[in-house]
Scaffold this motif. Structure first.
Motif, mmCIF file in Angstrom:
data_model
loop_
_atom_site.group_PDB
_atom_site.id
_atom_site.type_symbol
_atom_site.label_atom_id
_atom_site.label_comp_id
_atom_site.label_asym_id
_atom_site.label_seq_id
_atom_site.Cartn_x
_atom_site.Cartn_y
_atom_site.Cartn_z
ATOM 1 N N PRO A 147 0.604 -1.167 -0.114
ATOM 2 C CA PRO A 147 0.219 -0.133 0.106
ATOM 3 C C PRO A 147 0.838 1.285 -0.073
ATOM 4 O O PRO A 147 0.610 2.237 -0.871
ATOM 5 C CB PRO A 147 -0.674 -0.011 1.167
ATOM 6 N N TRP A 148 1.842 1.136 0.864
ATOM 7 C CA TRP A 148 2.724 2.482 0.945
ATOM 8 C C TRP A 148 3.277 3.032 -0.466
ATOM 9 O O TRP A 148 3.655 4.120 -0.616
ATOM 10 C CB TRP A 148 3.533 2.467 2.106
ATOM 11 N N THR A 149 3.878 1.861 -1.293
ATOM 12 C CA THR A 149 4.581 2.104 -2.168
ATOM 13 C C THR A 149 3.774 2.586 -3.387
ATOM 14 O O THR A 149 4.054 3.652 -4.306
ATOM 15 C CB THR A 149 5.390 0.960 -2.693
ATOM 16 N N LEU A 150 2.473 1.818 -3.519
ATOM 17 C CA LEU A 150 1.423 2.071 -4.467
ATOM 18 C C LEU A 150 0.935 3.605 -4.440
ATOM 19 O O LEU A 150 0.439 3.999 -5.310
ATOM 20 C CB LEU A 150 0.399 1.063 -4.580
ATOM 21 N N GLU A 154 7.235 8.717 -4.374
ATOM 22 C CA GLU A 154 8.528 8.879 -3.741
ATOM 23 C C GLU A 154 8.861 7.619 -2.765
ATOM 24 O O GLU A 154 9.846 7.146 -2.708
ATOM 25 C CB GLU A 154 8.554 10.172 -2.775
ATOM 26 N N ASN A 155 8.006 7.220 -2.310
ATOM 27 C CA ASN A 155 8.032 5.863 -1.693
ATOM 28 C C ASN A 155 8.448 4.628 -2.278
ATOM 29 O O ASN A 155 9.423 3.927 -2.112
ATOM 30 C CB ASN A 155 6.714 5.607 -0.911
ATOM 31 N N TYR A 199 11.527 -0.491 5.637
ATOM 32 C CA TYR A 199 11.933 0.826 5.012
ATOM 33 C C TYR A 199 10.913 1.277 4.537
ATOM 34 O O TYR A 199 10.706 2.559 4.743
ATOM 35 C CB TYR A 199 13.047 0.530 4.092
ATOM 36 N N SER A 200 10.121 0.668 3.476
ATOM 37 C CA SER A 200 8.904 1.395 3.090
ATOM 38 C C SER A 200 7.962 1.903 3.903
ATOM 39 O O SER A 200 7.352 3.137 3.879
ATOM 40 C CB SER A 200 8.183 0.510 1.856
ATOM 41 N N TYR A 201 7.956 1.179 5.071
ATOM 42 C CA TYR A 201 6.905 1.280 6.272
ATOM 43 C C TYR A 201 7.453 2.603 7.082
ATOM 44 O O TYR A 201 6.559 3.776 7.442
ATOM 45 C CB TYR A 201 6.467 0.083 6.919
ATOM 46 N N ILE A 202 8.578 2.449 7.233
ATOM 47 C CA ILE A 202 9.019 3.501 7.936
ATOM 48 C C ILE A 202 8.848 4.863 7.090
ATOM 49 O O ILE A 202 8.970 5.890 7.746
ATOM 50 C CB ILE A 202 10.739 3.647 8.344
ATOM 51 N N LEU A 203 9.106 4.885 5.815
ATOM 52 C CA LEU A 203 8.864 5.954 4.922
ATOM 53 C C LEU A 203 7.522 6.476 5.050
ATOM 54 O O LEU A 203 7.434 7.635 5.244
ATOM 55 C CB LEU A 203 9.373 5.831 3.644
ATOM 56 N N GLY A 207 5.635 10.100 6.619
ATOM 57 C CA GLY A 207 4.650 11.039 5.483
ATOM 58 C C GLY A 207 5.118 11.183 4.151
ATOM 59 O O GLY A 207 4.908 11.761 3.280
ATOM 60 N N ILE A 208 6.062 9.948 3.653
ATOM 61 C CA ILE A 208 6.448 9.725 2.465
ATOM 62 C C ILE A 208 5.791 8.833 1.717
ATOM 63 O O ILE A 208 5.861 7.787 2.118
ATOM 64 C CB ILE A 208 8.119 9.578 2.605
#
Length: 208
Positions: A147-150, A154-155, A199-203, A207-208
């Motif tokens: 979800p965070w990358t999609l 930037e993520n 790492y993606s979750y941390i970003l 808020g990235i």
């Protein structure tokens, strides 16, 4: 981008070439063929000759076709990149020829270092994928589709830059492991596969 039917036919035929080899050597092949090996390079799994000769290449050919159609069904397939899609075309043909050649050679009495072969093959695949992973833009087929990358370009980009480097490192780790055959490489690569998600979750939390 449309599926390259000519290339699809060529690569599928290459995957199925071991069937012809199996038919040629049919009488010389044992009724049960070793198809799985342990870390000590000793076989610990066997398959009937018919399944080994016809079934394994057939399954790989079916997977090859499915993977390509799923890739081309992606509404964002243009973001994957032509070279990355090229890898999708050629992974299973290379695997089929390498794995089935080694399987036949072992069955016919030739001493084959299966562990070394598999590690080198995996290393090359990882390096190739790692090289093109950071170049792929957001899509639903190739890469870390979480979800965070999609939801954030930037993520996606940052996550896949890290994933690309880690995949290349894993590729070289597999090649080195071809000469030592340690189980540690699998633990290392599992951790490397999970790291980009963390790492993606941390970003995302930043808020990235």
């Amino acid at each position: 981008m449309k599926i390259n039917k000519k290339l699809l036919v060529i690569t599928t035929i290459i995957i199925l070439l071991p069937v012809i080899i199996g038919i040629v050597f049919w009488e010389q092949l044992p009724a049960e063929m070793a198809t799985h090996w342990g870390n000590d390079n000793q076989p610990n799994g066997w398959t009937g000759k018919t399944m080994a000769v016809f079934g394994i290449p057939g399954i790989m050919a079916a997977l090859h076709i499915i993977c390509l159609f799923v890739t081309y069904a992606d509404p964002k397939k243009s973001n994957i990149g032509a070279k990355a899609i090229g890898i999708v075309y050629w992974i299973l043909p290379v695997v089929s020829i390498a794995v089935m050649s080694a399987t036949y050679a072992y069955a016919l009495g030739t001493k084959v270092n299966i562990g070394m072969l598999c590690c080198i093959l995996m290393g090359i695949i990882f390096i190739a994928l790692g090289n093109y992973l950071p170049k792929a833009k957001q899509n639903y087929t190739f890469g870390y589709k979480i979800p965070w990358t999609l939801n954030s370009e930037e993520n996606w980009n940052r996550t896949h830059r890290l994933a690309g480097w880690l995949m290349v490192i894993c590729g070289f780790a597999f090649i080195v492991n071809a000469f030592i055959l340690s189980e540690f490489v699998f633990v290392f690569c599992l951790a490397a596969a999970l790291a980009p998600m963390v790492y993606s979750y941390i970003l995302y939390k930043k808020g990235i």
